[in-house]
Structures are given as structure tokens and as C-alpha cells.
Design a protein around this motif. Structure first.
Motif: not given
Length: 409
Positions: A360-366, A378-384
Motif C-alpha cells: 500500500l505504501l509503495l502504491a500510494a508513494d507512486r 490534487r488526488v491521484v488514485a490510479t497508475d494510469g
């Protein structure tokens, strides 16, 4: 067979014990700065008590017109100093003049009573009354501190019990002396096991109080060290290690977690233009906003520098995204009195990104890095892929997972 013993031997041992405790308390004054003055006053109390018992133990070797006034004065003065140490221990207003005044008055009374054998019981009554009054006065102070809350409640309860028992013991001695005369003769001889117990209790009381006091200080020190290790002093939030530990416990107990990683935008410029004091105020206000705007079950921590983490247990991705958007809007509305508004970038990760906190930390950090690269605030919630109308990522920037946490601007 009647058991007879010389109480002077016991008081000699008690004197050595009190003097050793005085030295121990004095040497311990540097362990815990908030309790240093209380330990100094307690050490003075033990010193006076030890000298008073030494005068009793050396009765016969020291002229009675000297030993009696010194023993009575220092015995009562020790109780006054002990009371002052309790006041400082619980944070009450210091009354140093009370200890000094009590000692002077006791000296005058002791000199007036002199070494007359017929007044031996009266001297005991005066000494017991003074010690009972100060011990009784200390009890409500300790109980009030317990009600307000303290880092060492168990030690405070022990101290309260000790003061209560000490006061009760002196009251019983006053009653016994009034009914049957002095329990200790002028020669220092005591008959019977019951009468042996009373001097023994009073002789060993300094050691008991010193142990309780040091236990209380040690408990407070341990609690403060734990707090320093788990609570960030500037923001009042959890430290990085504390956040990770608590977040892991929440992940093990709750399902559907949402993790937000938040970073204040251009924070280095705030420090450079307005000073680190202004930067600290921004961090403290942002931390207060996180606490006030987040659910009670949320786990919040300062992850490093101007970067924060917020774990929302049992929250849907949509709910977590809505909460993150509200935080962005709330941060914009805060007036810090700076030349430009403060904003925050947020990366969001949820249960579908992995089942462990590290994932989770790795994904949120990206995603936090992506929010920084696409315009901030802003908020980013995807890796698109980046949308065409967003700010492109600078070519000189390294990959997201190589940027150290807390070093983004």
C-alpha cells in the motif's frame, strides 16, 4: 518472658538508611528534569530525618540538651520538606517558606521544652502532630493529581497509601502517648513486641518513601521516553515507526483499508521565504486539520519532513477518494498569512493494490509522485497514463520509487 531491646540500635540503622536514601535521591535528580526539584527536596528531607534519628541513636554520647532539640526540630522539618517535595511532584504551587518556617518554630519549641524528662511525652506529641499534619496534607494533593491523570498512576497510588499510613501511624502514636505515656523510655529501652513495631515502622519509613518516589520518577521517565519514540513533538501525530506498527495492527484486524500519502506542496519554498518557524506553524496546522477532519479510527502519522500518512480502516476506495478531496479543499482554505496559499498533493492506495502495508505504501508513494508531477494540489488514485491536459513530468526527475520520502518539493 518479656522481650526488651534498645531502640537506639534500630534508629542507628534507620539513620544510615535515611542518609543512604538521601544520597541516592540527590544523585537521581538528573534523571528526569521535571522531577529534579522534587527529588532535591526529598533528598533534603531524608538528610534531616537521618540526622534526627542519629541524634536519637547517639543519645548519651551527645548531651541531651543538644540531642533533643536537634532531633525534634529535624524530625518535624523533614516532614515539612517531604510535603514540599510532594507539592513539586504533583505540580502544585511551591511553598518553600512553609518548610523554613516550620523548622524555625520547631526549633523554638524544642529549646523551650528543653531536656526535662517530665516533658519527654510532650516532645513526642509535638513531633508526631507536625508529621501527621504534613502527611495528611500531602494526601489530597496526590489524590487530585490522580484524578487529573498522570504518567505513573500506580506509583501515585502507592505514595498516597504511604502518606495515609504514615499519618495514621503518628496519630496512633499520639493517642498511645496520651493514654499510656511515651512508648520509648528516656533510656531508649522498649518492652514488648507491639511497642517494638512502632519505632521500626518509623525508622524504615524513609527508605519506603524513597523507593516509592524513585519508582514514580522512573515510571514518568519511561512514559516520556515511550512518547518521544512514538509521538512527533511538533505535530503531535505518530512518528513513522509508530504509524507503521499501528497501521499493521489495523490491517490485520480490519478489511478494505484506504491509505493516503500526503505531501505539502513547495514546502521548501515556505521555509526559504518565510523561515522555518513559519514552516513549523504550517506543519502543526496541517496536522491539526488531519486529526479534526479524519474519523476517530484513522491512523495518522508524520512519515517524514512535510509528508504524512493517513490510514482509513474499513473504507471503500470511493469514500477514501472523497475524504482526500475534502482534505485538499480544507488545506486551501487555511490562511497561513503567507504570500501564496498552501496546498497538498495526495496519493491514494486501497486493498486492491496489495494486502500488506508495504504494498500500500509503495502504491500510494507512486501516486503521490504522479500528483506532484501533474500539477500538485490534487488526488491521484490510479497508475494510469497522464491525461493530455496535465503538466508533463520533467525529464530530469528520477523514477518515483527512487525519490526519498520527504524530499519532494
Amino acid at each position: 518472658m518479656t522481650l526488651v531491646y534498645d531502640v537506639r540500635t534500630l534508629f542507628f540503622v534507620g539513620s544510615l538508611t535515611a542518609l543512604a536514601c538521601a544520597l541516592m535521591l540527590w544523585q537521581s535528580r538528573g534523571l528526569h528534569a521535571p522531577s529534579a526539584m522534587a527529588l532535591r527536596w526529598a533528598a533534603g528531607s531524608q538528610l534531616m530525618f537521618g540526622v534526627a534519628m542519629a541524634c536519637i541513636a547517639l543519645r548519651g554520647a551527645i548531651p541531651e540538651f543538644v540531642s533533643y532539640p536537634i532531633a525534634n526540630t529535624l524530625g518535624g522539618g523533614a516532614a515539612a520538606l517531604c510535603y514540599e517535595s510532594v507539592r513539586r511532584l504533583v505540580g502544585a504551587r511551591p511553598l518553600p517558606w512553609l518548610a523554613a518556617g516550620t523548622t524555625v518554630v520547631l526549633l523554638a519549641v524544642s529549646v523551650m521544652l528543653g531536656a526535662d524528662p517530665d516533658l519527654f511525652a510532650a516532645r513526642l506529641q509535638v513531633n508526631s502532630a507536625v508529621q501527621a499534619v504534613f502527611a495528611t496534607a500531602a494526601v489530597p494533593l496526590l489524590r487530585a493529581r490522580l484524578r487529573r491523570g498522570d504518567d505513573a498512576p500506580r506509583a501515585l497510588r502507592w505514595a498516597t497509601g504511604f502518606m495515609t499510613a504514615f499519618a495514621l501511624g503518628h496519630v496512633l502514636r499520639m493517642i498511645f502517648t496520651a493514654v499510656r505515656g511515651a512508648p520509648v523510655s528516656m533510656t531508649g529501652m522498649v518492652e514488648g513486641p507491639l511497642l517494638m513495631l512502632l519505632p521500626a515502622v518509623f525508622a524504615l519509613a524513609p527508605m519506603a518513601y524513597a523507593m516509592i518516589l524513585l519508582g514514580l520518577v522512573n515510571s514518568r521517565l519511561s512514559t516520556e521516553l515511550w512518547r518521544l519514540a512514538t509521538v512527533d513533538t511538533l505535530t503531535g501525530l505518530r512518528t513513522r515507526r509508530s504509524f507503521i506498527d499501528e497501521a499493521r495492527r489495523e490491517l490485520a484486524a480490519q478489511g478494505r483499508p484506504v491509505l493516503l500519502m500526503l505531501d505539502l506542496d513547495r514546502f521548501k519554498q515556505i521555509n526559504d521565504r518565510h523561515g522555518h518557524a513559519s514552516g513549523d506553524r504550517v506543519l502543526a496546522r496541517f496536522a491539526r486539520l488531519l486529526r479534526e477532519a479524519s474519523p476517530e479510527a484513522a491512523v495518522i502519522g508524520r512519515y517524514g519532513g512535510e509528508e504524512f500518512c493517513l490510514l482509513l480502516p474499513d473504507t471503500s476506495p470511493e469514500g477514501g477518494h472523497a475524504h482526500a478531496q475534502r482534505l485538499c479543499e480544507a488545506v486551501r482554505r487555511i490562511d497561513h498569512g503567507l504570500s501564496a496559499p498552501v496546498t497538498v498533493s495526495i496519493g491514494l492506495a486501497c486493498g486492491s493494490d496489495g494486502g500488506t502495508l508495504e504494498e500500500l505504501l509503495l502504491a500510494a508513494d507512486r501516486r503521490l509522485y504522479r500528483a506532484k508531477a501533474t500539477g500538485r494540489d490534487r488526488v491521484v488514485a490510479t497508475d494510469g497514463p497522464l491525461s493530455p491536459d496535465t503538466e508533463p513530468m520533467p525529464e530530469a526527475q528520477p523514477a518515483a520509487d527512487t525519490v526519498p520520502a520527504g524530499l519532494r518539493s
